[in-house]
Design a protein around this motif. Structure first.
Motif, short mmCIF file in Angstrom:
data_model
loop_
_atom_site.label_atom_id
_atom_site.label_comp_id
_atom_site.label_asym_id
_atom_site.label_seq_id
_atom_site.Cartn_x
_atom_site.Cartn_y
_atom_site.Cartn_z
N GLY A 42 -25.02 8.27 -16.47
CA GLY A 42 -24.14 7.33 -15.78
C GLY A 42 -23.68 6.19 -16.66
N LYS B 207 -29.14 12.64 -14.54
CA LYS B 207 -28.06 12.03 -13.77
C LYS B 207 -28.54 10.75 -13.08
CE LYS B 207 -24.51 13.05 -10.33
NZ LYS B 207 -23.97 14.07 -9.41
N LYS C 298 -28.27 4.55 -14.42
CA LYS C 298 -26.99 4.06 -13.92
C LYS C 298 -27.04 2.56 -13.64
CE LYS C 298 -23.26 4.99 -10.68
NZ LYS C 298 -22.98 3.58 -10.41
N ARG D 140 -24.48 10.57 -22.23
CA ARG D 140 -24.07 9.35 -21.54
C ARG D 140 -23.60 9.65 -20.12
NH1 ARG D 140 -21.00 4.79 -25.02
NH2 ARG D 140 -22.53 4.51 -26.69
N LYS D 141 -22.81 10.71 -19.99
CA LYS D 141 -22.30 11.08 -18.67
C LYS D 141 -23.45 11.39 -17.72
CE LYS D 141 -19.15 14.29 -16.35
NZ LYS D 141 -18.23 15.44 -16.53
N LYS E 213 -18.37 6.51 -21.58
CA LYS E 213 -18.24 7.32 -22.79
C LYS E 213 -17.90 6.45 -24.00
CE LYS E 213 -13.31 8.51 -22.40
NZ LYS E 213 -12.34 9.63 -22.31
N ASN F 247 -21.68 11.97 -25.70
CA ASN F 247 -20.92 11.74 -24.47
C ASN F 247 -21.49 12.53 -23.30
OD1 ASN F 247 -18.97 9.75 -24.97
ND2 ASN F 247 -17.62 11.19 -26.00
N ASP F 248 -21.97 13.75 -23.56
CA ASP F 248 -22.62 14.53 -22.50
C ASP F 248 -23.85 13.79 -21.98
OD1 ASP F 248 -20.81 16.58 -22.56
OD2 ASP F 248 -22.08 18.00 -23.66
N LYS G 177 -25.28 22.18 -18.27
CA LYS G 177 -25.00 21.36 -17.09
C LYS G 177 -26.25 21.17 -16.25
CE LYS G 177 -21.85 20.98 -13.16
NZ LYS G 177 -20.72 21.60 -12.44
#
Length: 318
Positions: A239, A300, A304, A235-236, A242, A232-233, A293
């Motif tokens: 973009g 990031k 997307k 995927r986030k 989840k 999930n990290d 992070k």
């Protein structure tokens, strides 16, 4: 233990491959058709003297082609499926995978052994490895735990060999899986671990033909809570929606297997290599949330547009 013969297996050949199908898939499918036409159901050779196999199964999709090959081998008299997967989290996901696997075995007339969900013991064994990357020490320990339990049951009930469906997935390191199986079997006299190339093109396309025929549930991560967290990290950062547990809608892509070629592409080597390359970079940050992070920022919005178009492959097929 129950005997299983080839007459209980009655799969069709799945979806007809289009002319645009990749060469590897066409070749693999042709080999399967030729094998059926010649009346040869299985060409795999079990270890010498092996007549009965306890097959550890992680899920139904990974079981299909492997069960078919084992049960249709003239050298094998008995195949029993052993479901021991305390790593799967949350319980809802565990029950989905177990019940589907159980139903599949019932359909084929194969004995299914449902072992206790020893989740607390699993977490105890994983202490200190919570932020290890996929395919790292934690995965080795997880395979060890499951194969040790499989080998013990096999020893106590007189099986000749053990094997695991974890070896069929290109998301898994075959050597890592096989080493765990071999270590577990070596603890007992007269018990073998069955090593074979279960990730071949022929096995892969057959696995997805069966999964599409059965309309199996398409899981979106390996299974454990740490895999769920890291997936999930990732995927986030890219973009991408989840992961969704159960229900009729997946976080990304289709909820159920339906097209062997599309499903196989989600497990292509390029897709797998890309995921692990990025995931391992993130895992190197360990539990340093600030560093994690920072590393996630690199990805990031990289995909997307693909996510928005719903054409991202390889992220919901473990």
């Amino acid at each position: 233990m129950s005997s299983t013969s080839s007459c209980t297996l009655a799969y069709d050949e799945g979806s007809v491959l289009p002319t645009s199908a990749p060469e590897w898939a066409v070749s693999a499918s042709e080999r399967i058709r030729e094998k059926r036409a010649m009346g040869i159901t299985s060409r795999i050779c079990p270890p010498e003297g092996v007549k009965s196999v306890l097959l550890h199964s992680c899920c139904a999709p990974c079981s299909g082609a492997m069960v078919e090959e084992m049960c249709s081998s003239p050298a094998i008299d008995k195949v029993v499926v052993f479901f021991y997967n305390p790593n799967i989290h949350p319980r809802k996901e565990y029950e989905i995978r177990k019940e589907e696997n159980k139903s599949f075995c019932e359909k084929l007339g194969i004995e299914f052994i449902d072992v206790d969900y020893e989740v607390e013991e699993w977490y105890n064994r994983m202490k200190g490895m919570e932020f290890d990357p996929e395919r790292g020490r934690r995965c080795t320990e997880c395979f060890d735990m499951r194969m040790e339990r499989t080998a013990l049951y096999a020893h106590e009930h007189g099986f000749d060999a053990i094997a695991t469906t974890n070896a069929t997935s290109r998301w898994k390191d075959a050597k890592q899986v096989d080493d765990s199986g071999a270590r577990a079997a070596a603890k007992y006299d007269n018990l073998e671990y069955w090593t074979h190339d279960w990730q071949s093109d022929e096995m892969t396309i057959r696995k997805y033909q069966i999964s599409a025929n059965e309309r199996f549930y398409k899981q979106e991560y390996c299974g454990c809570s740490y895999s769920l967290r890291d997936s999930n990290d990732w995927r986030k950062a890219n973009g991408i929606p989840k992961i969704q547990i159960g229900g009729e809608t997946a976080g990304l892509g289709e909820r159920y297997f339906s097209d062997p070629l599309v499903d196989a592409q989600e497990e292509s080597q390029d897709v797998v290599d890309e995921f692990f390359s990025q995931a391992n970079e993130i895992a190197e940050a360990g539990k340093d949330h600030k560093e994690r992070k920072k590393r996630l920022e690199v990805y990031k919005n990289r995909r997307k547009n693909e996510a928005d178009d719903r054409i991202v492959n390889g992220l919901n097929n473990w």
